[in-house]
Design an enzyme around this catalytic site. Structure first.
Site, short mmCIF file in Angstrom:
data_model
loop_
_atom_site.label_atom_id
_atom_site.label_comp_id
_atom_site.label_asym_id
_atom_site.label_seq_id
_atom_site.Cartn_x
_atom_site.Cartn_y
_atom_site.Cartn_z
N HIS A 1 -40.87 8.47 -5.17
CA HIS A 1 -39.46 8.64 -5.70
C HIS A 1 -39.02 9.91 -5.37
O HIS A 1 -37.74 10.00 -5.86
CB HIS A 1 -39.43 8.46 -6.96
CG HIS A 1 -39.52 6.76 -7.22
ND1 HIS A 1 -38.84 6.19 -8.51
CD2 HIS A 1 -40.09 5.85 -6.78
CE1 HIS A 1 -39.06 4.94 -8.32
NE2 HIS A 1 -39.73 4.68 -7.42
N ASP B 1 -38.90 -3.41 -1.50
CA ASP B 1 -37.68 -2.63 -1.55
C ASP B 1 -38.11 -1.28 -1.98
O ASP B 1 -39.33 -0.90 -2.47
CB ASP B 1 -36.70 -2.95 -2.77
CG ASP B 1 -37.51 -3.18 -3.94
OD1 ASP B 1 -38.54 -3.66 -4.28
OD2 ASP B 1 -36.69 -2.79 -5.13
N GLU C 1 -37.93 -4.84 -7.04
CA GLU C 1 -38.67 -4.18 -8.17
C GLU C 1 -37.96 -2.84 -8.69
O GLU C 1 -38.33 -2.56 -9.86
CB GLU C 1 -40.32 -3.96 -7.58
CG GLU C 1 -41.21 -3.31 -8.52
CD GLU C 1 -41.05 -2.00 -8.90
OE1 GLU C 1 -42.02 -1.53 -9.85
OE2 GLU C 1 -40.66 -1.38 -8.25
N GLU C 2 -37.56 -2.32 -7.94
CA GLU C 2 -36.87 -0.85 -8.45
C GLU C 2 -35.52 -1.11 -9.34
O GLU C 2 -35.10 -0.05 -9.67
CB GLU C 2 -36.50 0.02 -7.01
CG GLU C 2 -37.72 0.23 -5.91
CD GLU C 2 -38.62 1.24 -6.76
OE1 GLU C 2 -38.65 1.60 -7.84
OE2 GLU C 2 -39.58 1.78 -6.02
N ASP D 1 -44.46 3.81 -1.86
CA ASP D 1 -43.92 2.91 -2.88
C ASP D 1 -42.99 1.84 -2.27
O ASP D 1 -41.59 2.36 -2.33
CB ASP D 1 -43.17 3.85 -4.09
CG ASP D 1 -42.70 2.91 -5.29
OD1 ASP D 1 -43.10 1.87 -5.32
OD2 ASP D 1 -41.78 3.30 -6.20
#
Length: 480
Positions: free
Chosen positions: A454, A120, A187-188, A153
């Site tokens: 991010h 994700d 995970e996020e 990420d």
């Protein structure tokens, strides 16, 4: 007076001698190894990462916003791009969207290892899209960079791992020990339906890995102050994640006749107090290990300070506090992330709420955070409640263990003249859920100074991505 001056002089000379002895005996912890095996990485890896970025596997706090079809399509793509991996390794899905790939090794008596990455990605703010050099879900290749949400990420790691496995399978390689690849899907947004469930499943099955390797630390050329060499910072622990809701309730009314106290005012005072009275700076166990590894590689003055922390700790703390990252390394941080109050400009609301996010140092538990809040705001009228998903952590991987030695050797062979050091990961990763399976949980991504994490223009250099594949190839091949 002369006698007193003589005593002071002797004391000063003795102190100077002690400081110099400590400095000159502050020996390097770095190792010299043979360069890693060269791997001819296929050009197709670039297209595979580009395609991976195009799947909008976005995590949202609201579960109903998640596009499960995007994840399932991503799974289909992975199986097509890595046919040997998905035919020879055992695939298991958890909660439909998280993936486990099990590579059976030759020797069942050996402990397995776990390599992790997550599928994700975080959303892209609409207001920032115009600032991107390429569409954030295009995987565009520009100036030798692959652009897109997830390049760093964490699809870059996920694809690099799968590329390395596919290459090893083409060489008919079989590992000595079992290897599990864990690719969570949330995970996020705390990982509670992905990695957390998988860790629980592994525990039920009695799987006790020798080590876990997840995202976290990086290779950096400039982010370690005072160090002129490249550094590989390997996370041996990560900060805890504790979110607290504060709520003030005071009868509101018309804005033309405000009372002395209002819900917004009282809550704002509490937030300002928390910001102005933060947790103290500490040279904790992980920070001390970090300084043990980087200190001997620094110029003389910095090396002297690191070798004599008992004397120079105040100076070290002061220097670290100058930057947000430095301050976060040495303290449990306080950040107001949500503030809700009011519906109309001429109506004083009767209720105001805020969420404060604390990233805790190892050893600082949720009770310590709550007690800190109560003491600082000193207002029993403000309600304090712990948010779900909060978890403090105290686990620290051992550096005097063969697993850390192996990781250090692999990184040192991967890049010449690199300083490998343990450090504290400031964010939260899926690997925190695996602490019940092994103490040896490491966080490291083999990319140098990644950009756009991010944020806007998240991207990875093609050469860095290929280097990451080589790292995972050697890490898997040589582990035993």
């Amino acid at each position: 007076m002369k006698k007193f001056s003589s005593i002071l002089l002797i004391a000063f000379l003795l102190l100077a001698v002690i400081v110099l002895i400590n400095t000159f005996t502050f020996k390097s912890k770095q190792i010299t190894v043979e360069p890693a095996e060269f791997v001819n990485v296929p050009q197709s890896c670039i297209g595979n990462l580009q395609k991976a970025i195009q799947f909008k596997t976005i995590s949202y706090d609201q579960a109903n916003l998640i596009d499960s079809a995007a994840f399932l399509d991503f799974h289909t793509f992975l199986a097509q791009a890595y046919p040997l991996t998905f035919s020879k390794l055992k695939l298991e899905k958890v909660n439909d969207l998280s993936l486990i790939l099990h590579w059976q090794g030759k020797n069942k008596a050996l402990q397995p290892i776990i390599l992790m990455a997550h599928q994700d990605v975080v959303p892209v703010e609409k207001a920032t899209r115009k600032n991107w050099h390429a569409d954030p879900f295009s995987g565009a290749l520009k100036d030798n960079f692959i652009y897109g949400r997830g390049t760093i990420d964490d699809k870059g790691s996920l694809i690099a791992i799968l590329e390395s496995v596919e290459l090893l399978l083409k060489d008919n390689f079989i590992p000595e020990n079992d290897i599990y690849f864990v690719f969570g899907h949330d995970e996020e947004v705390t990982g509670k339906r992905g990695a957390k469930v998988i860790a629980k499943l592994f525990k039920q099955r009695g799987i006790k890995p020798a080590l876990v390797l997840d995202e976290g630390g990086i290779i950096t050329n400039y982010k370690v102050p005072g160090l002129s060499k490249p550094a590989a910072v390997v996370g041996i622990a990560e900060k805890g994640y504790v979110s607290i809701d504060l709520k003030a309730k005071i009868a509101g009314g018309h804005s033309s006749m405000p009372e002395k106290q209002t819900a917004i005012d009282e809550l704002a005072k509490a937030i300002v107090k928390l910001k102005e009275n933060q947790f103290p700076l500490e040279l904790g166990p992980v920070t001390n290990l970090f300084m043990d590894y980087v200190g001997p590689e620094m110029p003389f003055v910095s090396k002297m300070a690191m070798a004599n922390r008992w004397l120079f700790s105040a100076i070290i703390k002061s220097n670290y506090e100058k930057t947000a990252a430095g301050s976060a390394t040495l303290r449990t941080t306080t950040a107001t992330t949500i503030f809700n109050a009011g519906l109309k400009e001429n109506l004083i609301p009767g209720e105001a709420s805020a969420t404060i996010n604390f990233r805790t140092l190892p050893g600082v538990d949720t009770l310590a955070v709550i007690n800190h809040i109560k003491k600082v705001i000193n207002n029993p009228e403000i309600e304090i409640s712990l948010r779900q998903g909060s978890s403090a952590t105290a686990q620290i991987a051992k550096v005097n263990d063969k697993t850390f030695d192996y990781l250090q050797k692999t990184i040192s062979a991967f890049q010449e003249d690199i300083v490998v050091t343990p450090y504290l990961v400031l964010g939260a990763t899926d690997s925190r859920f695996f602490g019940d399976l092994t103490t040896q949980v490491f966080r490291f991504t083999p990319f140098t100074d990644p950009e756009g994490f991010h944020g806007v223009n998240e991207r990875i250099k093609v050469t860095e991505f290929k280097s990451g594949i080589i790292f995972y190839y050697n890490f898997i091949k040589n582990y035993q």
